[in-house]
Design an enzyme around this catalytic site. Structure first.
Site, short mmCIF file in Angstrom:
data_model
loop_
_atom_site.label_atom_id
_atom_site.label_comp_id
_atom_site.label_asym_id
_atom_site.label_seq_id
_atom_site.Cartn_x
_atom_site.Cartn_y
_atom_site.Cartn_z
N SER A 162 0.83 -1.19 0.00
CA SER A 162 0.00 0.00 0.00
C SER A 162 0.88 1.26 0.00
O SER A 162 1.77 1.37 -0.84
CB SER A 162 -0.95 -0.08 1.19
OG SER A 162 -2.09 0.70 0.97
N ASP A 216 -10.24 -3.94 -5.07
CA ASP A 216 -9.78 -2.99 -4.04
C ASP A 216 -10.82 -1.90 -3.81
O ASP A 216 -11.17 -1.17 -4.74
CB ASP A 216 -8.45 -2.37 -4.49
CG ASP A 216 -7.66 -1.77 -3.34
OD1 ASP A 216 -8.30 -1.20 -2.43
OD2 ASP A 216 -6.42 -1.86 -3.36
N HIS A 252 -8.29 -5.10 -1.12
CA HIS A 252 -7.00 -4.54 -0.75
C HIS A 252 -6.22 -5.46 0.21
O HIS A 252 -6.73 -5.83 1.27
CB HIS A 252 -7.26 -3.19 -0.06
CG HIS A 252 -6.04 -2.34 0.11
ND1 HIS A 252 -5.29 -1.91 -0.95
CD2 HIS A 252 -5.45 -1.83 1.22
CE1 HIS A 252 -4.30 -1.16 -0.51
NE2 HIS A 252 -4.36 -1.10 0.80
#
Ligand SMILES: *[C@@H]1O[C@H](CO)[C@@H](O)[C@H](O)[C@H]1NC(C)=O
Ligand SMILES: *[C@@H]1O[C@H](CO)[C@@H](O)[C@H](O)[C@H]1NC(C)=O
Ligand SMILES: *[C@@H]1O[C@H](CO)[C@@H](O)[C@H](O)[C@H]1NC(C)=O
Length: 377
Positions: free
Chosen positions: A168, A290, A345
């Site tokens: 991330s 995501d 995610h």
């Protein structure tokens, strides 16, 4: 002793001569996908058992067929079987000593035994201080700290290069590391980012829980002032990769981090482009479902107009076409891979991670197949 055709004198820095001999069948074998062309020497001859013919290679490499020459050269270039160290930069709300990160580190070691792994903390402390630093701080200062921390580590500092995993926001921070840190900091070979925000976000993440005070505090800070104030830009980490194309002038003027490392301002820093293009592989993994990173295509450096929902892919954007940060150059040498995995995610399967680690990490002398490789989608 009979030598097979490709017998080559290797001159090592320590002035130890060793001889490598490849059975012909091995040399002609096209390296398969899983082993990316790393030809391990089959017989390594040490100074104690040097054959008399050592000064007389039977066939010179240059007289061999092009394919033969290429493979032999690859083998010559691959004298080092030690896996490169792997550094890992975690995402928002995580910390360097989190169990999940340690598991990722042991997975790397499972695929490439003996890999030295290093979990990055932006403040030199794990636990809550590091978690807090994932929300609060000036990213420029955090990055500067990390450049020095990695340069001070005895193993990272002496390795020929390092590989890097960014989860991330850790992904764009590691890209910042590659672009900004001086040549005195460990040089990155493969950079793999998962669900990163290379082209920014247009929305901030919601806090998972109302009792998560750090996260709530971060959101409160945002409400107290505009995202473009120096106050917020120097304190709130996600604000430093906030990017709204419908408010582009403000972004260009005030973004403390992203507008700079993406070289979006008029003055471009040529060092950034040179450094990023020097990567061997830059692998961008996007999660197809995501819902945390908005827009998720940011992970592939695409630009999304959130009003019309149209997506402009990286290769159609000026940042690529005018090569502001070296991505085009990297792409042209086969160093840019766009990958997708199914799921939300950071929902990663061990099997996908293992395949990636196998593909992009490992021995220092590893050679990469210069073409795109699709994991899924
Ligand atoms: C470009 O970036 C390098 C690396 O961070 C830095 O040393 C240099 O001062 C920058 N140059 C300009 C013109 O900003
Ligand atoms: C963040 O830190 C850098 C380096 O100290 C500084 O130049 C910059 O002005 C800071 N950013 C903000 C928004 O204060
Ligand atoms: C985004 O799309 C809308 C609607 O098509 C358009 O009016 C706007 O100019 C676009 N924004 C940018 C930055 O291109």
């Amino acid at each position: 002793m009979r030598l097979s055709p490709v017998s080559v004198l290797l001159s090592l820095p320590a002035l130890i001569y060793s001889f490598v001999i490849f059975p012909e069948a091995e040399v002609f074998q096209i390296p398969n996908e899983r082993h990316t062309g790393t030809l391990a020497p089959k017989v390594a001859i040490t100074p104690e058992n040097i054959p008399e013919t050592i000064s007389e290679p039977l066939v010179e490499i240059t007289r061999l067929s092009p394919k033969y020459t290429r493979l032999a050269k690859q083998a010559l270039d691959a004298p080092d079987d030690n896996p490169l160290p792997v550094v890992i930069w975690h995402g928002l709300g995580d910390s360097a000593d989190a169990k999940g990160l340690k598991e990722i580190a042991s997975l790397v070691d499972e695929i490439h035994p003996g890999t030295y792994t290093y979990l990055i903390s932006a403040v030199g402390a794990a636990g809550s201080a590091d978690r807090q630093a994932s929300f609060f701080g000036n990213v420029t200062q955090q990055l500067d700290y990390v450049c020095h921390a990695l340069a001070k580590d005895n193993i990272l500092r002496t390795a020929p290069a390092i590989d890097a995993i960014g989860f991330s926001q850790g992904g764009q921070f590691l890209r910042g590391y590659v672009e900004r840190c001086g040549s005195w900091a460990p040089k990155v070979r493969s950079l793999v980012t998962f669900g990163s925000q290379h082209n920014g976000i247009v929305e901030f993440q919601k806090c998972a829980s109302t009792t998560d005070w750090i996260c709530q505090g971060a959101n409160a800070l945002l409400k107290s002032s505009t995202v473009w104030s120096d106050f917020v830009q120097s304190r709130l980490v996600p604000a430093q990769y906030y990017r709204d194309t419908n408010d582009y002038e403000n972004y260009l003027e005030h973004s403390n981090f992203l507008a700079d490392i993406n070289n979006e301002r008029k003055e471009k820093n040529a060092t950034y482009a040179k450094n990023l293009a020097a990567l061997e592989k830059f692998v961008m993994v996007v999660f197809d479902e995501d819902k945390t990173v908005i827009p998720k295509e940011s992970g592939w450096f695409a630009e999304v107009n959130v009003t019309s929902n149209s997506v402009t892919k990286l290769r159609d954007r000026p940042i690529y076409q005018e090569d502001w940060i070296g991505l085009k150059k990297l792409d042209e040498k086969g160093g840019l891979d766009f990958l997708g995995v199914h799921g939300e995610h950071m929902h990663l399967l061990d099997s996908d991670l293992k395949a990636l680690f196998e593909k992009y990490f490992g021995p220092a002398g590893k050679k990469f197949v210069p073409q795109q490789w699709k994991l899924e989608l």
